[in-house]
Design an enzyme around this catalytic site. Structure first.
Site, PDB file in Angstrom:
ATOM      1  N   GLY A   1      31.529  72.004  39.257  1.00  0.00           N
ATOM      2  CA  GLY A   1      32.613  72.686  38.552  1.00  0.00           C
ATOM      3  C   GLY A   1      32.330  74.125  38.188  1.00  0.00           C
ATOM      4  O   GLY A   1      32.867  74.626  37.192  1.00  0.00           O
ATOM      5  N   GLN A   2      31.489  74.823  38.987  1.00  0.00           N
ATOM      6  CA  GLN A   2      31.283  76.255  38.708  1.00  0.00           C
ATOM      7  C   GLN A   2      32.528  77.030  39.117  1.00  0.00           C
ATOM      8  O   GLN A   2      32.927  77.018  40.283  1.00  0.00           O
ATOM      9  CB  GLN A   2      30.067  76.808  39.458  1.00  0.00           C
TER      10      GLN A   2
ATOM     11  N   HIS B   1      25.438  81.105  35.103  1.00  0.00           N
ATOM     12  CA  HIS B   1      25.498  81.034  33.645  1.00  0.00           C
ATOM     13  C   HIS B   1      25.028  79.677  33.170  1.00  0.00           C
ATOM     14  O   HIS B   1      25.229  78.662  33.830  1.00  0.00           O
ATOM     15  CB  HIS B   1      26.911  81.321  33.122  1.00  0.00           C
TER      16      HIS B   1
ATOM     17  N   HIS C   1      25.565  77.073  30.096  1.00  0.00           N
ATOM     18  CA  HIS C   1      26.337  76.706  28.911  1.00  0.00           C
ATOM     19  C   HIS C   1      25.333  76.172  27.885  1.00  0.00           C
ATOM     20  O   HIS C   1      24.507  75.311  28.202  1.00  0.00           O
ATOM     21  CB  HIS C   1      27.334  75.594  29.229  1.00  0.00           C
TER      22      HIS C   1
ATOM     23  N   ASP D   1      31.925  81.077  24.391  1.00  0.00           N
ATOM     24  CA  ASP D   1      32.860  80.665  25.442  1.00  0.00           C
ATOM     25  C   ASP D   1      34.296  80.777  24.923  1.00  0.00           C
ATOM     26  O   ASP D   1      34.595  80.403  23.793  1.00  0.00           O
ATOM     27  CB  ASP D   1      32.561  79.227  25.879  1.00  0.00           C
ATOM     28  N   ILE D   2      35.170  81.295  25.775  1.00  0.00           N
ATOM     29  CA  ILE D   2      36.568  81.500  25.391  1.00  0.00           C
ATOM     30  C   ILE D   2      37.297  80.168  25.211  1.00  0.00           C
ATOM     31  O   ILE D   2      38.315  80.105  24.515  1.00  0.00           O
ATOM     32  CB  ILE D   2      37.266  82.396  26.446  1.00  0.00           C
TER      33      ILE D   2
ATOM     34  N   ASN E   1      26.532  74.568  35.804  1.00  0.00           N
ATOM     35  CA  ASN E   1      27.437  73.984  36.788  1.00  0.00           C
ATOM     36  C   ASN E   1      27.215  74.664  38.136  1.00  0.00           C
ATOM     37  O   ASN E   1      26.972  75.871  38.208  1.00  0.00           O
ATOM     38  CB  ASN E   1      28.893  74.153  36.342  1.00  0.00           C
TER      39      ASN E   1
HETATM   40  P1  5GP Z   1      32.006  77.272  34.754  1.00  0.00           P
HETATM   41  O1  5GP Z   1      33.090  76.267  34.924  1.00  0.00           O
HETATM   42  O2  5GP Z   1      32.059  78.358  35.813  1.00  0.00           O
HETATM   43  O3  5GP Z   1      30.649  76.655  34.625  1.00  0.00           O
HETATM   44  O4  5GP Z   1      32.247  77.920  33.344  1.00  0.00           O
HETATM   45  C1  5GP Z   1      32.806  79.177  33.130  1.00  0.00           C
HETATM   46  C2  5GP Z   1      32.980  79.293  31.639  1.00  0.00           C
HETATM   47  O5  5GP Z   1      33.279  80.618  31.328  1.00  0.00           O
HETATM   48  C3  5GP Z   1      34.121  78.421  31.101  1.00  0.00           C
HETATM   49  O6  5GP Z   1      33.599  77.577  30.079  1.00  0.00           O
HETATM   50  C4  5GP Z   1      35.125  79.432  30.584  1.00  0.00           C
HETATM   51  O7  5GP Z   1      35.777  78.994  29.411  1.00  0.00           O
HETATM   52  C5  5GP Z   1      34.262  80.657  30.331  1.00  0.00           C
HETATM   53  N1  5GP Z   1      34.972  81.914  30.511  1.00  0.00           N
HETATM   54  C6  5GP Z   1      35.686  82.275  31.596  1.00  0.00           C
HETATM   55  N2  5GP Z   1      36.189  83.514  31.434  1.00  0.00           N
HETATM   56  C7  5GP Z   1      35.770  83.942  30.218  1.00  0.00           C
HETATM   57  C8  5GP Z   1      35.973  85.150  29.486  1.00  0.00           C
HETATM   58  O8  5GP Z   1      36.641  86.098  29.919  1.00  0.00           O
HETATM   59  N3  5GP Z   1      35.391  85.253  28.262  1.00  0.00           N
HETATM   60  C9  5GP Z   1      34.636  84.223  27.755  1.00  0.00           C
HETATM   61  N4  5GP Z   1      34.114  84.410  26.537  1.00  0.00           N
HETATM   62  N5  5GP Z   1      34.428  83.062  28.416  1.00  0.00           N
HETATM   63  C10 5GP Z   1      34.990  82.924  29.633  1.00  0.00           C
END
Ligand code: 5GP
Ligand code: ZN
Length: 112
Positions: A91-92, A98, A100, A30-31, A85
């Site tokens: 919070g998606q 995906h 986590h 995760d970034i 999420n």
């Molecule tokens: P969500 O909130 O949709 O469940 O989580 C999306 C996740 O994707 C977040 O934890 C965010 O940091 C990660 N993320 C979003 N864009 C990128 C990206 O371009 N590269 C990586 N490695 N992670 C990302």
């Protein structure tokens, strides 16, 4: 799917730190990590949300892939958490389903 960032990461069109991969799934770092080890596990095929994961076989293999990814991340012995999420309260933010996978420290409960 055109314009989907996780499709592009899964295809290798956007660079990422791959933590696990097989024919159907990819886990990348995760970034914005929320734990010392934080992987994002996605199906290579575009599925928008958990509610759209209609293929039972894919869904089952996806859960098995989470355990394999956690093993590859080195957190099987210490433990980890798998989170999906969904929707505004969940919070998606990225509309490609995906999981986590979080580990590397003791995780609080309940989540915020
Ligand atoms: P969500 O909130 O949709 O469940 O989580 C999306 C996740 O994707 C977040 O934890 C965010 O940091 C990660 N993320 C979003 N864009 C990128 C990206 O371009 N590269 C990586 N490695 N992670 C990302
Ligand atoms: Zn996608």
């Amino acid at each position: 799917m055109d314009g989907c960032i996780f499709c592009k990461i899964a295809a290798g069109d956007i660079p990422s730190d791959i933590m696990y991969q097989d024919d159907e799934f990819v886990a990348f770092r995760d970034i914005d990590p929320q734990a010392p080890l934080h992987g994002v596990l996605v199906p290579r095929a575009h599925v928008a949300t958990l509610a759209d994961l209609a293929d039972e076989g894919l869904a089952g293999r996806y859960l098995q892939a989470a355990a394999k990814a956690a093993r590859a991340m080195g957190v099987e012995a210490s433990g980890y958490r798998v989170v999906v999420n969904y929707g505004p309260d969940g919070g998606q933010l990225v509309m490609h389903v995906h999981m986590h996978i979080l580990g590397g420290r003791a995780l609080g409960w309940p989540p915020g």
